[in-house]
Design an enzyme around this catalytic site. Structure first.
Site, PDB file in Angstrom:
ATOM      1  CG  HIS A 191     -68.210 -67.092  36.973  1.00  0.00           C
ATOM      2  ND1 HIS A 191     -67.205 -67.980  36.710  1.00  0.00           N
ATOM      3  CD2 HIS A 191     -69.318 -67.849  37.236  1.00  0.00           C
ATOM      4  CE1 HIS A 191     -67.665 -69.217  36.792  1.00  0.00           C
ATOM      5  NE2 HIS A 191     -68.945 -69.160  37.116  1.00  0.00           N
TER       6      HIS A 191
HETATM    7  C1  BDR Z   1     -70.481 -66.723  33.083  1.00  0.00           C
HETATM    8  O1  BDR Z   1     -71.668 -67.313  32.596  1.00  0.00           O
HETATM    9  C2  BDR Z   1     -72.772 -66.932  33.379  1.00  0.00           C
HETATM   10  O2  BDR Z   1     -73.495 -68.059  33.724  1.00  0.00           O
HETATM   11  C3  BDR Z   1     -72.238 -66.155  34.553  1.00  0.00           C
HETATM   12  O3  BDR Z   1     -73.111 -65.096  34.881  1.00  0.00           O
HETATM   13  C4  BDR Z   1     -70.901 -65.660  34.072  1.00  0.00           C
HETATM   14  O4  BDR Z   1     -71.030 -64.410  33.417  1.00  0.00           O
HETATM   15  C5  BDR Z   1     -69.576 -67.792  33.643  1.00  0.00           C
HETATM   16  O5  BDR Z   1     -69.259 -68.727  32.668  1.00  0.00           O
END
Ligand code: BDR
Ligand code: CA
Length: 313
Positions: free
Chosen positions: A243
């Site tokens: 992500h």
């Molecule tokens: C986001 O949530 C976190 O768990 C990850 O680091 C990312 O920033 C994804 O939904």
């Protein structure tokens, strides 16, 4: 062209760690002024610890790391140990950090830096809940107009949600903060789940990290090994979604991403859909666009860039 000044606001998190490493591997394009930590994936003491572990992994103990807000603006903290493990950075065995945490609060660092640097020269890269950024904007509204751009990971439209059926984690954890940031008026580019769920660490991509022959490559392979189990079980996907590194990849190679400039509103009232990003992708409302909402990524190009950069560390 001189390197772009950025502050990464983060809650590491394995994918946050890869984003930080990608920025540190790209000094010609990116001047990382500091890391501001926020409570999110795990509580603040752990995110502030993990950010320093990542700096030391990249041999960059000189990067200033600040602890910020330890809870969302108006709600109890929701964390994600079920994804990231108890430490937030489970997977590789990395040493406890020895570099110090800065004395200043992250919010003060954000305000002071934006007031000190020339207007329009600092980009904010939030990859956790938006609590620090919204607190800074609320306390010092004069800094909003000085921000060059906000490039954040958060939200979803077609993918809807990951922490609830309707909301993505970063926005769900602090929807009040997200609403403040999306209404502030600074230019915003959003990397939602619609994009990041296409940036999957498949087995060959993970093998390529491991084969880099440096400590960073092995650590990144072990981090993604750990956190892929969650997405494999939940979505049946081919590997862990990276992500947060999508934000840094966008700064380096914007042509990898496509999206639409649309209106995005944040749900802050309904418990059922709390933190939903209501993106007017189909432009049906007439509400003024306030964000560049990305919808797709050239995944092979993204992994080529990432792997080539991590090799430099
Ligand atoms: C986001 O949530 C976190 O768990 C990850 O680091 C990312 O920033 C994804 O939904
Ligand atoms: Ca994150």
């Amino acid at each position: 062209m001189s390197a772009r000044k950025i502050i990464i606001d983060t809650d590491p998190g394995q994918d946050d760690a890869v984003a930080i490493l990608l920025a540190l591997a790209s000094p010609d394009e990116i001047d990382l002024l500091g890391l501001t930590c926020v409570a999110g994936n795990v509580p603040l003491p752990l995110t502030a610890r993990n950010a320093r572990i990542v700096c030391e992994l990249a041999n960059r103990p000189d990067v200033p790391v600040f602890a910020g807000c330890d809870r969302p603006m108006g709600r109890a903290l929701v964390t994600a140990e079920h994804v990231h493990g108890k430490s937030g950075l489970d997977g590789p065995a990395l040493p406890e950090p020895t570099m110090p945490l800065q004395d200043a609060h992250a919010v003060d660092f954000l305000i002071d830096t934006l007031r000190r640097e020339a207007p329009g020269t600092v980009t904010l890269v939030p990859i956790g809940p938006l609590t620090n950024i919204a607190t800074a904007f609320t306390r010092a509204p004069d800094i909003v107009g000085r921000v060059h751009e906000i490039v954040l990971m958060g939200g979803a439209y077609f993918q809807v949600g990951n922490i609830t059926p309707a909301a993505e984690f970063n926005i769900h954890v602090d929807p009040q903060a997200a609403a403040i940031v999306f209404r502030a008026g600074a230019p915003i580019t959003v990397m939602p789940l619609d994009v990041t769920h296409r940036a999957l660490v498949t087995r060959p991509r993970n093998d390529a990290f491991r084969a880099l022959g440096n400590a960073v490559g092995v650590a990144v392979a072990e981090m993604t090994d750990f956190f892929e189990r969650f997405d494999r079980e939940k979505y049946g996907s081919d590997g862990a979604p990276l992500h947060d590194p999508c934000t840094i990849a966008y700064l380096l190679e914007p042509a990898l991403f496509t999206g639409r400039h649309v209106n995005v509103e944040i749900e802050t009232a309904s418990e059922l859909t709390m933190g939903m990003t209501v993106a007017d992708w189909w432009r049906v409302t007439g509400r003024a666009p306030n964000a560049m909402f990305m919808g797709d990524v050239n995944a092979d190009g993204f992994f080529t860039l990432l792997t080539e950069r991590l090799a430099r560390l």
